[in-house]
Design an enzyme around this catalytic site. Structure first.
Site, PDB file in Angstrom:
ATOM      1  CB  CYS A 169      -0.961  -0.057   1.182  1.00  0.00           C
ATOM      2  SG  CYS A 169      -2.347   1.085   1.109  1.00  0.00           S
ATOM      3  CG  HIS A 170      -0.229   4.903   1.365  1.00  0.00           C
ATOM      4  ND1 HIS A 170      -1.442   4.245   1.292  1.00  0.00           N
ATOM      5  CD2 HIS A 170      -0.393   6.077   0.722  1.00  0.00           C
ATOM      6  CE1 HIS A 170      -2.308   5.010   0.652  1.00  0.00           C
ATOM      7  NE2 HIS A 170      -1.696   6.122   0.280  1.00  0.00           N
ATOM      8  N   GLY A 171       3.316   1.689   2.173  1.00  0.00           N
ATOM      9  CA  GLY A 171       4.592   1.301   2.774  1.00  0.00           C
ATOM     10  C   GLY A 171       5.820   1.724   1.975  1.00  0.00           C
ATOM     11  CD1 TRP A 196       5.277   7.929  -0.280  1.00  0.00           C
ATOM     12  CD2 TRP A 196       3.794   7.993   1.388  1.00  0.00           C
ATOM     13  NE1 TRP A 196       4.241   8.734  -0.672  1.00  0.00           N
ATOM     14  CE2 TRP A 196       3.313   8.801   0.338  1.00  0.00           C
ATOM     15  CE3 TRP A 196       3.032   7.881   2.548  1.00  0.00           C
ATOM     16  CZ2 TRP A 196       2.120   9.496   0.410  1.00  0.00           C
ATOM     17  CZ3 TRP A 196       1.844   8.570   2.628  1.00  0.00           C
ATOM     18  CH2 TRP A 196       1.392   9.364   1.564  1.00  0.00           C
TER      19      TRP A 196
END
Length: 185
Positions: free
Chosen positions: A114-116, A118
């Site tokens: 997912c946003h990991g 970043w």
């Protein structure tokens, strides 16, 4: 073999202030079921607040160790769960970013969902890698020198270490399978 990950230790790195519960619990349970030992890392040892869809408070978990007191060599694989709060907080934490950078330098596999990714972008380790994520990270990943794809799970074996990525909670079965397959090979 019933426990293909027996003797392996998997670190999950998340902020104390918020992580997407499913993106922590499902891979954690998958690697534990396969025989691995799981260690929860956070900027501070203590409570980690999980959320459902970044808005509804879910369970709390206890960080086993503060990331600043942790040696990357102690782990066989690093997992970076998502939610927006988790990686946004981690990329502001120097110890967390340094840990990710040091872990990647070991050449051991990293998994992010997912946003990991970043946190991987902040650590400066996506250049030359192909990965997937939540669609809104596409520009961040490409600006950091990575190649973004819209796939359920993507395992990138380039540059000496394997990077396992997925887009969203719906991809968790494939993400967890890729983690177990990668670590058991």
């Amino acid at each position: 073999m019933s426990d293909p990950l027996s003797g392996r230790t998997v670190a999950f790195l998340m902020s104390n202030s918020g992580v997407e519960q499913a993106e922590l619990v499902k891979p954690r349970d998958g690697v534990t079921h396969a025989g691995a030992t799981v260690v929860l890392l956070a900027p501070e040892k203590g409570t980690i607040q999980a959320f459902n869809h970044d808005v509804e408070k879910a369970d709390t978990f206890q960080a086993d160790k503060a990331v600043k007191d942790t040696d990357p060599d102690a782990y066989d694989l690093l997992v970076l769960p998502g939610g927006t709060t988790n990686p946004d907080q981690l990329r502001l934490d120097t110890d967390a970013v340094d840990f990710v950078r040091q872990f990647v330098a070991t050449g051991k596999p990293v998994a992010a969902i997912c946003h990991g990714p970043w946190t991987l972008v902040e650590a400066g380790v996506v250049e030359g890698k192909t990965l997937t994520s939540w669609p809104s990270l596409r520009t961040d990943i490409t600006n950091a020198g990575g190649d973004w794809r819209d796939e359920e799970v993507f395992v990138c074996p380039m540059n000496g270490w394997r990077l396992i990525t997925s887009r969203k909670p719906d991809d968790l079965p494939a993400f967890t399978k890729a983690i177990v397959d990668t670590l058991s090979s």
